[in-house]
Design a protein around this motif. Structure first.
Motif, PDB file in Angstrom:
ATOM      1  N   VAL A   1      11.591   2.471  21.434  1.00 56.27           N
ATOM      2  CA  VAL A   1      10.309   2.528  21.367  1.00 56.27           C
ATOM      3  C   VAL A   1       9.678   1.085  21.345  1.00 56.27           C
ATOM      4  N   PRO A   2       9.132   0.408  22.307  1.00 56.03           N
ATOM      5  CA  PRO A   2       8.481  -0.852  22.238  1.00 56.03           C
ATOM      6  C   PRO A   2       7.227  -0.821  21.100  1.00 56.03           C
ATOM      7  N   SER A   3       6.962  -1.883  20.708  1.00 60.45           N
ATOM      8  CA  SER A   3       5.800  -2.294  19.644  1.00 60.45           C
ATOM      9  C   SER A   3       4.674  -1.908  20.298  1.00 60.45           C
ATOM     10  N   ASN A   4       4.548  -1.751  21.540  1.00 59.08           N
ATOM     11  CA  ASN A   4       3.172  -1.698  22.263  1.00 59.08           C
ATOM     12  C   ASN A   4       3.221  -0.291  23.204  1.00 59.08           C
ATOM     13  N   PRO A   5       3.525   0.693  22.733  1.00 59.09           N
ATOM     14  CA  PRO A   5       3.870   1.976  23.387  1.00 59.09           C
ATOM     15  C   PRO A   5       2.983   2.354  24.288  1.00 59.09           C
ATOM     16  N   GLY A   6       1.451   1.912  23.871  1.00 61.16           N
ATOM     17  CA  GLY A   6       0.333   2.364  24.449  1.00 61.16           C
ATOM     18  C   GLY A   6       0.040   1.270  25.797  1.00 61.16           C
ATOM     19  N   ASN A   7       0.582   0.432  26.077  1.00 47.71           N
ATOM     20  CA  ASN A   7       0.317  -0.714  26.963  1.00 47.71           C
ATOM     21  C   ASN A   7       0.751  -0.316  28.501  1.00 47.71           C
ATOM     22  N   ASP A   8       0.278  -1.077  29.323  1.00 55.77           N
ATOM     23  CA  ASP A   8       0.853  -0.808  30.732  1.00 55.77           C
ATOM     24  C   ASP A   8       1.898  -1.620  31.149  1.00 55.77           C
ATOM     25  N   PHE A   9       2.246  -2.442  30.366  1.00 53.91           N
ATOM     26  CA  PHE A   9       3.335  -3.366  30.348  1.00 53.91           C
ATOM     27  C   PHE A   9       3.496  -4.128  31.942  1.00 53.91           C
ATOM     28  N   SER A  10       2.223  -4.527  32.276  1.00 51.01           N
ATOM     29  CA  SER A  10       2.121  -5.281  33.608  1.00 51.01           C
ATOM     30  C   SER A  10       2.623  -6.656  33.292  1.00 51.01           C
ATOM     31  N   LYS A  11       2.778  -7.202  31.963  1.00 48.73           N
ATOM     32  CA  LYS A  11       2.991  -8.683  31.579  1.00 48.73           C
ATOM     33  C   LYS A  11       4.647  -8.559  31.314  1.00 48.73           C
ATOM     34  N   PRO A  12       5.407  -9.536  31.435  1.00 44.01           N
ATOM     35  CA  PRO A  12       6.606  -9.674  31.125  1.00 44.01           C
ATOM     36  C   PRO A  12       6.817  -9.806  29.655  1.00 44.01           C
ATOM     37  N   PHE A  13       7.826  -9.195  29.067  1.00 44.11           N
ATOM     38  CA  PHE A  13       8.014  -9.333  27.622  1.00 44.11           C
ATOM     39  C   PHE A  13       8.095 -10.597  27.033  1.00 44.11           C
ATOM     40  N   ASP A  14       7.300 -11.115  26.031  1.00 46.21           N
ATOM     41  CA  ASP A  14       7.279 -12.323  25.745  1.00 46.21           C
ATOM     42  C   ASP A  14       8.078 -12.593  24.167  1.00 46.21           C
ATOM     43  N   PRO A  15       8.912 -12.980  24.103  1.00 45.67           N
ATOM     44  CA  PRO A  15       9.823 -12.943  22.776  1.00 45.67           C
ATOM     45  C   PRO A  15       8.997 -13.802  21.658  1.00 45.67           C
ATOM     46  N   ARG A  16       8.058 -14.620  22.111  1.00 48.21           N
ATOM     47  CA  ARG A  16       7.534 -15.317  21.178  1.00 48.21           C
ATOM     48  C   ARG A  16       6.054 -14.481  20.541  1.00 48.21           C
ATOM     49  N   ASP A  17       5.967 -13.599  21.243  1.00 46.09           N
ATOM     50  CA  ASP A  17       4.554 -12.991  20.768  1.00 46.09           C
ATOM     51  C   ASP A  17       4.900 -12.025  19.820  1.00 46.09           C
ATOM     52  N   PRO A  18       4.110 -12.211  18.527  1.00 46.22           N
ATOM     53  CA  PRO A  18       4.372 -11.554  17.143  1.00 46.22           C
ATOM     54  C   PRO A  18       3.989  -9.855  17.719  1.00 46.22           C
ATOM     55  N   ALA A  19       3.099  -9.760  18.754  1.00 46.18           N
ATOM     56  CA  ALA A  19       2.744  -8.400  19.006  1.00 46.18           C
ATOM     57  C   ALA A  19       3.761  -7.296  19.365  1.00 46.18           C
ATOM     58  N   ASN A  20       4.655  -7.974  20.028  1.00 47.26           N
ATOM     59  CA  ASN A  20       5.925  -7.388  20.406  1.00 47.26           C
ATOM     60  C   ASN A  20       6.952  -6.997  19.421  1.00 47.26           C
ATOM     61  N   TYR A  21       6.833  -7.319  18.073  1.00 46.43           N
ATOM     62  CA  TYR A  21       7.666  -6.846  16.996  1.00 46.43           C
ATOM     63  C   TYR A  21       6.737  -6.152  15.706  1.00 46.43           C
ATOM     64  N   ALA A  22       5.604  -5.934  16.252  1.00 44.93           N
ATOM     65  CA  ALA A  22       4.842  -4.976  15.255  1.00 44.93           C
ATOM     66  C   ALA A  22       5.353  -3.525  14.995  1.00 44.93           C
TER      67      ALA A  22
END
Length: 353
Positions: free
Chosen positions: A61-82
């Motif tokens: 389960v990604p940290s933003n399961p409601g998003n459309d995922f049109s952007k590549p995963f950014d390992p530096r973005d804290p939102a991806n680890y929420a």
């Protein structure tokens, strides 16, 4: 090549194809896993071509399961680890589980969700793709373990308490380089109870992504072999996701297993994200792990559809290239068979007994 000119069969410790299919459905459109595609690393025809006979299929389960995922995963973005709320995580996990059952049903006998090693071996013997269900990061599991019991009944046989973020059970290790995995506290009380519940149900507890203190907490609690499904040797690549010699020694002492990860940043001495990474780097990690653990305790944990593999390994169809690399590196046929599938079946049988 193996007997009858077929590729050496591979039972692999980790892939993210179920998540990949779900994310594609929200961006570029649905893809049929049963039909050959150029997307991603896996589909049934490419599995059959490359000898990919089965493996642990992750439900992450990604940290933003409601998003459309049109952007590549950014390992530096804290939102991806929420953190992800349990009910939301369970809902997303159920969608991935539904995809797995749809693949099995629509395959008309070419794919089997397997709950025991005997079922895996039977599927492999009859040229059916063997799916063993895994959860990567236990956000979907409530602390009363109602969801754990239900998912077990549905076929769950392997679970990693964390991904690279904290949750109710433990601390995940960040994917940083050069770095240690000694990054914070170990298992919570709920995490310790989760390990015991998995032991009772005979669910494999996967140590990949768990920080070092969590690793040692599991080692103290569990009555099963220690297993890291998709990690490499920290001595060869100082990424925090890789395992130290001390951790490898503990895995050896419990008759456990390490699955080799194909992600280039976990393979390279410089920790770089580069497809220009020769397959010999995978063989070098395999040789190191075999020397440290023994030949019966090393396997494959590709991370297909969740990683950046070397350019010479663009999909499961190219797995015979890796097998040939093992041969050229001096591995004999018995060692190759163990790396490819026998060692995973051994440790799964130990865990389930």
């Amino acid at each position: 090549m193996a007997e009858n000119n077929r590729p050496v069969p591979v039972f692999d410790g980790h892939n993210d194809v179920l998540l990949k299919l779900e994310l594609e459905s929200r961006t570029v459109g649905e893809r049929d896993f049963l039909t050959r595609s150029q997307r991603g690393h896996m589909d049934l025809p490419r599995c059959q071509e490359g000898g990919f006979a089965g493996g642990l299929f992750a439900m992450f389960v990604p940290s933003n399961p409601g998003n459309d995922f049109s952007k590549p995963f950014d390992p530096r973005d804290p939102a991806n680890y929420a953190p992800v709320p349990q009910e939301e995580a369970l809902g997303f996990t159920m969608r991935l589980l539904r995809r797995a059952f749809q693949i099995e049903r629509r395959s008309l006998g070419e794919v089997a969700i397997c709950r025991t090693v005997d079922e895996i071996e039977a599927a492999m013997a009859s040229q059916r793709l063997a799916i063993s269900l895994h959860i990567e990061g236990a956000e979907a599991i409530d602390t009363n373990f109602d969801a754990l019991e239900t998912l077990y009944a549905a076929g769950l046989r392997s679970l990693g308490p964390v991904w690279s973020r904290p949750n109710d059970f433990a601390e995940g290790v960040p994917m940083t380089f050069p770095a240690s995995s000694d990054t914070g506290p170990g298992l919570t009380d709920a995490g310790k109870a989760l390990v015991k519940a998995c032991n009772e149900l005979k669910i494999l507890v996967d140590l990949s992504h768990l920080n070092e203190r969590g690793f040692w907490d599991v080692a103290e609690i569990t009555d099963a072999p220690l297993v890291a499904s998709h990690s490499n040797a920290h001595a060869l690549c100082e990424n925090a996701r890789n395992l130290t010699d001390k951790q490898l020694d503990a895995i050896r002492e419990t008759d456990g297993l390490v699955g080799l990860n194909f992600h280039t940043a976990f393979l390279r001495a410089d920790g770089g994200f580069s497809r220009d990474t020769p397959l010999i780097r995978i063989a070098a990690h395999a040789a190191y792990l075999i020397e440290r653990l023994g030949v019966d305790k090393v396997a494959l944990g590709s991370d297909f559809d969740g990683c950046m593999p070397p350019a010479d390994l663009p999909s499961v169809a190219a797995l015979p290239r890796l097998i040939e690399t093992f041969r050229s590196h001096g591995f004999d046929e018995d060692t190759i068979q163990k790396l490819a599938y026998k060692n995973w079946l051994r440790v799964l049988r130990l865990t389930q007994s």
